[in-house]
Design an enzyme around this catalytic site. Structure first.
Site, PDB file in Angstrom:
ATOM      1  N   LYS A 184       0.843  -1.207   0.000  1.00  0.00           N
ATOM      2  CA  LYS A 184       0.000   0.000   0.000  1.00  0.00           C
ATOM      3  C   LYS A 184       0.874   1.252   0.000  1.00  0.00           C
ATOM      4  O   LYS A 184       1.583   1.531   0.957  1.00  0.00           O
ATOM      5  CB  LYS A 184      -0.916   0.061   1.229  1.00  0.00           C
ATOM      6  CG  LYS A 184      -1.995   1.135   1.014  1.00  0.00           C
ATOM      7  CD  LYS A 184      -2.635   1.638   2.260  1.00  0.00           C
ATOM      8  CE  LYS A 184      -1.893   2.754   2.922  1.00  0.00           C
ATOM      9  NZ  LYS A 184      -1.940   4.042   2.196  1.00  0.00           N
ATOM     10  N   GLU A 259      11.072   1.283   9.421  1.00  0.00           N
ATOM     11  CA  GLU A 259      11.982   2.401   9.150  1.00  0.00           C
ATOM     12  C   GLU A 259      11.195   3.661   9.468  1.00  0.00           C
ATOM     13  O   GLU A 259      10.263   4.019   8.747  1.00  0.00           O
ATOM     14  CB  GLU A 259      12.432   2.346   7.685  1.00  0.00           C
ATOM     15  CG  GLU A 259      13.777   3.031   7.488  1.00  0.00           C
ATOM     16  CD  GLU A 259      13.630   4.468   7.061  1.00  0.00           C
ATOM     17  OE1 GLU A 259      13.489   5.322   7.961  1.00  0.00           O
ATOM     18  OE2 GLU A 259      13.632   4.729   5.854  1.00  0.00           O
ATOM     19  N   CYS A 293      13.338  11.308   5.974  1.00  0.00           N
ATOM     20  CA  CYS A 293      13.561  10.800   7.337  1.00  0.00           C
ATOM     21  C   CYS A 293      15.007  11.040   7.760  1.00  0.00           C
ATOM     22  O   CYS A 293      15.298  11.216   8.936  1.00  0.00           O
ATOM     23  CB  CYS A 293      13.177   9.332   7.436  1.00  0.00           C
ATOM     24  SG  CYS A 293      13.913   8.331   6.147  1.00  0.00           S
ATOM     25  N   GLU A 393      10.582  15.260  15.430  1.00  0.00           N
ATOM     26  CA  GLU A 393      10.752  15.342  13.975  1.00  0.00           C
ATOM     27  C   GLU A 393       9.724  16.310  13.396  1.00  0.00           C
ATOM     28  O   GLU A 393       8.532  16.147  13.623  1.00  0.00           O
ATOM     29  CB  GLU A 393      10.572  13.958  13.348  1.00  0.00           C
ATOM     30  CG  GLU A 393      10.865  13.949  11.870  1.00  0.00           C
ATOM     31  CD  GLU A 393      10.762  12.556  11.255  1.00  0.00           C
ATOM     32  OE1 GLU A 393       9.752  11.875  11.497  1.00  0.00           O
ATOM     33  OE2 GLU A 393      11.682  12.160  10.536  1.00  0.00           O
TER      34      GLU A 393
HETATM   35  P1  ADP Z   1       3.091  10.475   7.528  1.00  0.00           P
HETATM   36  O1  ADP Z   1       2.648  11.149   8.800  1.00  0.00           O
HETATM   37  O2  ADP Z   1       4.450  10.827   7.111  1.00  0.00           O
HETATM   38  O3  ADP Z   1       2.064  10.480   6.454  1.00  0.00           O
HETATM   39  P2  ADP Z   1       2.348   7.839   8.265  1.00  0.00           P
HETATM   40  O4  ADP Z   1       3.106   6.935   9.131  1.00  0.00           O
HETATM   41  O5  ADP Z   1       1.040   8.355   8.772  1.00  0.00           O
HETATM   42  O6  ADP Z   1       3.341   8.992   7.913  1.00  0.00           O
HETATM   43  O7  ADP Z   1       2.097   7.213   6.843  1.00  0.00           O
HETATM   44  C1  ADP Z   1       2.962   6.302   6.224  1.00  0.00           C
HETATM   45  C2  ADP Z   1       2.120   5.255   5.561  1.00  0.00           C
HETATM   46  O8  ADP Z   1       1.385   4.582   6.564  1.00  0.00           O
HETATM   47  C3  ADP Z   1       1.098   5.773   4.557  1.00  0.00           C
HETATM   48  O9  ADP Z   1       1.000   4.841   3.474  1.00  0.00           O
HETATM   49  C4  ADP Z   1      -0.183   5.785   5.353  1.00  0.00           C
HETATM   50  O10 ADP Z   1      -1.355   5.659   4.559  1.00  0.00           O
HETATM   51  C5  ADP Z   1       0.008   4.547   6.220  1.00  0.00           C
HETATM   52  N1  ADP Z   1      -0.791   4.548   7.445  1.00  0.00           N
HETATM   53  C6  ADP Z   1      -1.216   5.600   8.178  1.00  0.00           C
HETATM   54  N2  ADP Z   1      -1.934   5.187   9.239  1.00  0.00           N
HETATM   55  C7  ADP Z   1      -1.977   3.836   9.190  1.00  0.00           C
HETATM   56  C8  ADP Z   1      -2.561   2.811  10.003  1.00  0.00           C
HETATM   57  N3  ADP Z   1      -3.272   3.109  11.081  1.00  0.00           N
HETATM   58  N4  ADP Z   1      -2.367   1.524   9.642  1.00  0.00           N
HETATM   59  C9  ADP Z   1      -1.644   1.214   8.542  1.00  0.00           C
HETATM   60  N5  ADP Z   1      -1.079   2.126   7.737  1.00  0.00           N
HETATM   61  C10 ADP Z   1      -1.235   3.423   8.040  1.00  0.00           C
END
Ligand code: ADP
Length: 496
Positions: A184, A259, A293, A393
């Site tokens: 995803k 990561e 990052c 961050e």
């Molecule tokens: P950022 O704040 O940099 O967007 P995230 O960690 O929220 O970082 O997002 C990184 C990835 O994780 C994206 O593909 C996002 O859709 C996905 N993501 C966000 N929340 C969830 C969750 N609860 N479970 C699984 N994937 C998630």
């Protein structure tokens, strides 16, 4: 500094499939029928729509990956590698188009040649070097050895800041090892991953080996680690989401690597070559608008050189140009409104805490900047290591300078956050370089080299809350395998 520009062309590429995701080799909508708009963060133009998927779509993708698994796992490793090489060739042939898709969805300017083909070739070369070991035995009637086998159907979730490289590295290593994958991408930047997946199919990587499910994190994303038949996970993103992924994996006892973020220190000693350090440090916090990052977001500087460094850094940051993706600028906008608000909030937090705002700190105005999520490159001086802008961050072009008295204090401050992704050191003294390389708590240390850059195949990953597991290195394919010990006994000897 802003620049004037002509209006860009509309996005027109057969690598962008509107409203569809890739499951089992077919371009399909979400089970819900709903879509999400993908916008250009510099202009807010809608680039394309992606399916808003959920657990039904993830189930569909897991089934497709299961169907593809036996043939892919059993294909000889040299042939798997050859298909990855072909994938890299097709990406290279259409490098400009892929780069443009990524630049539009991330909002970044051009960085020159695309790195993705090289990353995939590095991984492809490892496909047929996955080896076990022979084991000593108690008697000559026995043979013992280990096999390294794929996990099966594996899952990945990546962020939006570098969607092409993230996709290539995670998917490439997983499938090179013989796994099939459900990936995803981030909802903000899914078009480059979908385009790369389309070229993988054209390269002959069979349907169902790479499945790309699009949608929001809490819907499509959450359904992947929660799926009981996902046998291993890879996640890149924020520590908060990483923790949720790990919790979901814990429920299913699914192994994973994470990561996560960083608050990477750049330690500057009194003997540093500032002609080299200053431009590198300014680039380290403004490349991709600080949305990396590995961004070097803290400058830990010896007082003997502090004033000169701050003056030069401020001047350098004021030369950074910004504008929409199609201009020859150094920096684009932030990815979305939420990040824009977050970065501006942090700038307010730094001011309120009493840090000295040396340059930047505002939303720039001017032609071409009206609709984008722009923020000026921002430098804070006299930052206390306990301030939030020195510990958390920000994921934006905001650099904090922390003056220190000596090497001991430099180490203490550099190591004084929960993160440990990258650290860099600027010094001409070999002794200082040796000691700092050992003492810094980070997965990558760069001496006179920012972001841990400049090496080929360096394993990438974090210490402490920056995560665990390493990608990109010569072991990255091995990390997607599990070890089986085989012991055999001579049947004739058994009968004796
Ligand atoms: P950022 O704040 O940099 O967007 P995230 O960690 O929220 O970082 O997002 C990184 C990835 O994780 C994206 O593909 C996002 O859709 C996905 N993501 C966000 N929340 C969830 C969750 N609860 N479970 C699984 N994937 C998630």
């Amino acid at each position: 500094m802003t620049m004037t520009h002509d209006a860009p062309r509309a996005l027109d590429s057969d690598l962008v499939v509107d409203g569809a995701q890739l499951i089992g080799g077919d371009w399909v909508p979400a089970a819900s029928g709903e879509t999400i708009d993908v916008i250009n963060p510099a202009t807010r133009d809608v680039l394309a729509r992606i399916p808003r998927s959920g657990s039904d779509d993830v189930e569909h993708a897991v089934q497709a990956a299961e169907e593809a698994l036996p043939a892919w796992r059993d294909l000889d490793a040299t042939s798997r590698g050859r298909l990855l090489f072909r994938w890299a060739d097709l990406i290279e042939q259409r490098a400009d188009e892929i780069d443009e898709i990524e630049r539009r969805e991330v909002g970044r300017p051009s960085w020159g040649p695309l790195g993705v083909p090289g990353q995939i070739r590095f991984i492809a070369g490892q496909a047929d070097k996955v080896q076990g070991v022979s084991l000593p035995t108690y008697s000559p009637e026995h043979l013992g050895f280990t096999l390294r086998e794929p996990y099966g159907v594996v899952g990945g979730i990546i962020p939006w800041n570098a969607p092409g490289p993230m996709f290539a590295v995670e998917v490439g290593a997983a499938i090179a090892a013989g796994n099939t994958m459900v990936m995803k991408p981030a909802e903000d930047a899914p078009l480059t991953p979908l385009a790369l997946a389309k070229l993988a199919l054209e390269a002959g990587i069979p349907a169902g080996v790479i499945n790309v499910v699009t949608g929001y994190g809490h819907e499509a994303g959450a359904a992947i680690p929660a799926h009981p038949r996902i046998r291993r996970m890879g996640f890149t993103g924020s520590p908060q989401t990483g923790s949720l992924i790990m919790e979901a994996c814990a429920k299913n006892l699914t192994p994973l690597h994470l990561e996560l973020g960083g608050k990477s220190p750049q330690v500057v000693f009194g003997d540093a070559d500032l002609d080299a350090a200053v431009p590198a440090m300014a680039m380290g916090i403004t490349l991709n608008t600080g949305q990396i990052c590995a961004a070097g977001s803290r400058v830990v500087v010896l007082r003997s050189i502090h004033d000169e460094l701050v003056d030069r850094l401020a001047a350098q940051m004021e030369t950074i140009t910004y504008g929409p993706w199609h201009q020859q600028v150094n920096m684009g906008p932030l990815i979305n409104e939420k990040q824009h608000r977050r970065v501006l909030d942090y700038i307010g937090v730094g001011r309120d805490a009493g840090a000295d705002l040396v340059t930047g700190g505002a939303v720039p105005t001017g032609a071409g900047l009206e609709d984008g999520f722009f923020v000026q490159p921002t430098l804070f001086d006299k930052v206390d290591p306990d301030m939030r802008i020195a510990r958390e961050e920000i994921f934006g072009p905001v650099l904090s300078v922390i003056p220190v008295d000596d090497e001991e204090e430099a180490v203490r401050v550099a190591n004084g956050t929960d993160y440990g992704l990258v650290a860099s050191v600027w010094t001409r003294d070999v002794g200082t370089a040796v000691r700092m390389s050992r003492r810094l708590e980070a997965g990558q240390v760069g001496i006179n080299s920012p972001l841990g850059a400049g090496v080929i195949g360096g394993p990438f990953g974090g210490y402490k809350n920056s995560g665990f597991g390493r990608t990109m290195g010569a072991d990255s394919v091995l990390d997607w395998t599990q070890v089986k010990t085989v012991s055999m006994r001579d049947a004739v000897a058994v009968g004796r």
